[in-house]
Design a protein around this motif. Structure first.
Motif, mmCIF file in Angstrom:
data_model
loop_
_atom_site.group_PDB
_atom_site.id
_atom_site.type_symbol
_atom_site.label_atom_id
_atom_site.label_comp_id
_atom_site.label_asym_id
_atom_site.label_seq_id
_atom_site.Cartn_x
_atom_site.Cartn_y
_atom_site.Cartn_z
ATOM 1 N N LYS A 40 19.410 1.843 -5.480
ATOM 2 C CA LYS A 40 19.024 2.867 -4.510
ATOM 3 C C LYS A 40 18.689 4.147 -5.279
ATOM 4 N N ARG A 41 18.131 5.106 -4.560
ATOM 5 C CA ARG A 41 17.694 6.340 -5.223
ATOM 6 C C ARG A 41 18.820 6.992 -6.033
ATOM 7 N N ASP A 42 20.029 6.981 -5.483
ATOM 8 C CA ASP A 42 21.129 7.667 -6.165
ATOM 9 C C ASP A 42 21.545 6.998 -7.470
ATOM 10 N N ASP A 43 21.058 5.797 -7.732
ATOM 11 C CA ASP A 43 21.379 5.119 -9.000
ATOM 12 C C ASP A 43 20.478 5.573 -10.135
ATOM 13 N N LEU A 44 19.331 6.175 -9.799
ATOM 14 C CA LEU A 44 18.277 6.271 -10.805
ATOM 15 C C LEU A 44 18.563 7.288 -11.905
ATOM 16 N N ALA A 50 0.837 -1.214 0.000
ATOM 17 C CA ALA A 50 0.000 0.000 0.000
ATOM 18 C C ALA A 50 0.868 1.258 0.000
ATOM 19 N N ALA A 51 1.937 1.227 0.801
ATOM 20 C CA ALA A 51 2.839 2.395 0.861
ATOM 21 C C ALA A 51 3.446 2.662 -0.518
ATOM 22 N N ALA A 52 3.895 1.594 -1.180
ATOM 23 C CA ALA A 52 4.561 1.763 -2.477
ATOM 24 C C ALA A 52 3.577 2.213 -3.556
ATOM 25 N N VAL A 53 2.427 1.555 -3.609
ATOM 26 C CA VAL A 53 1.464 1.876 -4.680
ATOM 27 C C VAL A 53 0.896 3.281 -4.486
ATOM 28 N N SER A 54 0.657 3.647 -3.231
ATOM 29 C CA SER A 54 0.091 4.987 -3.013
ATOM 30 C C SER A 54 1.105 6.070 -3.385
ATOM 31 N N GLU A 55 2.375 5.729 -3.423
ATOM 32 C CA GLU A 55 3.398 6.727 -3.792
ATOM 33 C C GLU A 55 3.849 6.578 -5.249
ATOM 34 N N GLY A 56 3.157 5.752 -6.007
ATOM 35 C CA GLY A 56 3.423 5.721 -7.452
ATOM 36 C C GLY A 56 4.113 4.500 -7.998
ATOM 37 N N PHE A 57 4.351 3.460 -7.180
ATOM 38 C CA PHE A 57 4.911 2.232 -7.751
ATOM 39 C C PHE A 57 3.892 1.622 -8.714
ATOM 40 N N SER A 75 14.950 -4.037 -0.994
ATOM 41 C CA SER A 75 15.291 -3.417 0.288
ATOM 42 C C SER A 75 15.166 -1.897 0.298
ATOM 43 N N ALA A 76 15.320 -1.243 -0.849
ATOM 44 C CA ALA A 76 15.240 0.228 -0.831
ATOM 45 C C ALA A 76 13.884 0.699 -0.312
ATOM 46 N N VAL A 77 12.859 -0.136 -0.488
ATOM 47 C CA VAL A 77 11.542 0.206 0.077
ATOM 48 C C VAL A 77 11.267 -0.621 1.338
ATOM 49 N N CYS A 78 11.469 -1.944 1.228
ATOM 50 C CA CYS A 78 11.024 -2.830 2.327
ATOM 51 C C CYS A 78 11.818 -2.639 3.617
ATOM 52 N N ALA A 79 13.097 -2.281 3.490
ATOM 53 C CA ALA A 79 13.924 -2.148 4.694
ATOM 54 C C ALA A 79 14.018 -0.700 5.159
ATOM 55 N N ALA A 80 13.341 0.188 4.464
ATOM 56 C CA ALA A 80 13.409 1.605 4.855
ATOM 57 C C ALA A 80 12.642 1.835 6.157
ATOM 58 N N ASP A 81 13.080 2.839 6.930
ATOM 59 C CA ASP A 81 12.339 3.180 8.156
ATOM 60 C C ASP A 81 10.915 3.583 7.800
ATOM 61 N N ASP A 82 10.800 4.314 6.695
ATOM 62 C CA ASP A 82 9.485 4.793 6.253
ATOM 63 C C ASP A 82 9.310 4.363 4.788
ATOM 64 N N PRO A 83 8.694 3.195 4.548
ATOM 65 C CA PRO A 83 8.581 2.691 3.169
ATOM 66 C C PRO A 83 7.857 3.656 2.221
ATOM 67 N N ALA A 84 6.842 4.354 2.718
ATOM 68 C CA ALA A 84 6.106 5.279 1.834
ATOM 69 C C ALA A 84 7.020 6.414 1.382
ATOM 70 N N ARG A 85 7.777 6.933 2.316
ATOM 71 C CA ARG A 85 8.677 8.033 1.952
ATOM 72 C C ARG A 85 9.771 7.543 0.991
ATOM 73 N N ALA A 86 10.306 6.370 1.280
ATOM 74 C CA ALA A 86 11.338 5.802 0.397
ATOM 75 C C ALA A 86 10.776 5.588 -1.000
ATOM 76 N N ALA A 87 9.545 5.056 -1.063
ATOM 77 C CA ALA A 87 8.921 4.819 -2.368
ATOM 78 C C ALA A 87 8.722 6.130 -3.112
ATOM 79 N N ALA A 88 8.250 7.134 -2.396
ATOM 80 C CA ALA A 88 8.007 8.444 -3.030
ATOM 81 C C ALA A 88 9.307 9.022 -3.578
ATOM 82 N N GLU A 89 10.397 8.881 -2.817
ATOM 83 C CA GLU A 89 11.682 9.433 -3.276
ATOM 84 C C GLU A 89 12.195 8.686 -4.511
ATOM 85 N N LEU A 90 11.995 7.374 -4.536
ATOM 86 C CA LEU A 90 12.425 6.594 -5.702
ATOM 87 C C LEU A 90 11.619 6.983 -6.943
#
Ligand SMILES: Cc1ncc(COP(=O)(O)OP(=O)(O)O)c(N)n1
Ligand SMILES: Cc1nc(C(=O)O)sc1CCOP(=O)(O)O
Ligand SMILES: [Mg+2]
Length: 234
Positions: free
Chosen positions: A188-192, A28-35, A207-222
């Motif tokens: 990771k984000r810096d690769d994109l 849900a965190a990933a899809v709501s942020e655009g995955f 892991s860039a999303v699943c292991a993040a402290d805040d998966p929604a924020r990580a997803a949004a940044e990616l």
């Protein structure tokens, strides 16, 4: 769904990756942020557990109103994909590797609207991508961009050394491939920004999303970094 397949921001996950959270919450965190694509992948779950994960993921995608735009795939297990469908779960297809069920069989059972992703052969990848019969394949998964603890066996050569894919190798693969390519492995984000320039259709991450402290924020940044990379191409 097959005609609308979008592999630009692709999350791969199973219960062993989500650091105590639920698969459904991370999806849900990933899809709501655009995955745009979700793959259920677990090397520890039973078939029934995988079906339950697929159900959880499908419900989260539906709650985000994205069932018709975000594909849900199952790694390795055509049997699980079919069984989940039979149980009423909206599973769109499978991602298979070179030692899994052949893509022709996946296509036959999933039908013309099903999605079939294939991992490109690690040895002689360029030659493989150029010459493989892709009539049953919707995209190639390519990696690793970096060595990754999530899949320690990826990119191993005969001596057990990890061979990562360079950006120029990815560019050559993209140019040679008749189907879109999604790239993962330690992304990771810096690769994109650099990955975007290769012409790859997207990136996949665990892991860039699943292991993040805040998966929604990580997803949004990616997602935002990938969109910026696409915007600065040309
Ligand atoms: C999108 C995507 N690309 C590659 C893989 C790796 O698949 P495979 O080689 O079958 O390895 P496992 O994931 O089964 O360990 C993938 N799963 N997804
Ligand atoms: C499932 C998978 N396939 C890979 C490949 O290179 O084929 S790398 C990988 C795992 C990617 O996880 P993370 O984003 O945590 O590195
Ligand atoms: Mg596999």
């Amino acid at each position: 769904m097959r005609g609308k397949l979008d592999i630009s921001a692709y999350l791969v996950l199973g219960p062993e990756n989500v650091a105590g959270r639920s698969v459904g919450d991370v999806v849900a965190a990933a899809v709501s942020e655009g995955f745009t694509c979700i793959q259920v992948r677990s090397k520890v779950c039973s078939a029934r557990e995988l079906m339950a994960c697929a159900d959880e993921a499908a419900r989260s995608i539906a709650r985000c109103g994205a069932s018709e735009s975000v594909a849900l795939l199952i790694d390795d297990r055509l049997d699980v994909a079919l069984a989940a469908r039979e149980a009423g779960v909206k599973v769109d297809g499978v991602h298979v590797g070179q030692s899994d069920i052949p893509v022709e069989v996946c296509r036959r059972f999933l039908g013309e609207s099903g999605i079939v992703g294939l991992s490109a052969r690690p040895d002689e990848m360029l030659e493989y991508v150029k010459t493989a019969d892709v009539s049953c394949v919707d995209y190639f998964g390519v990696g690793p961009l970096h060595q990754t603890a999530t899949k320690p066996d990826c990119g191993l050569d005969e001596s057990g050394n990890v061979i990562v894919k360079t950006l120029s190798e990815i560019e050559a693969l993209v140019a040679a491939s008749p189907v879109p390519i999604v790239v993962g492995g330690g992304v990771k984000r810096d690769d994109l920004a650099a990955l975007g320039k290769t012409g790859a259709a997207g990136f996949f991450v665990v892991s860039a999303v699943c292991a993040a402290d805040d998966p929604a924020r990580a997803a949004a940044e990616l997602v935002s970094a990938w969109r910026a990379a696409q915007g600065s191409r040309a």
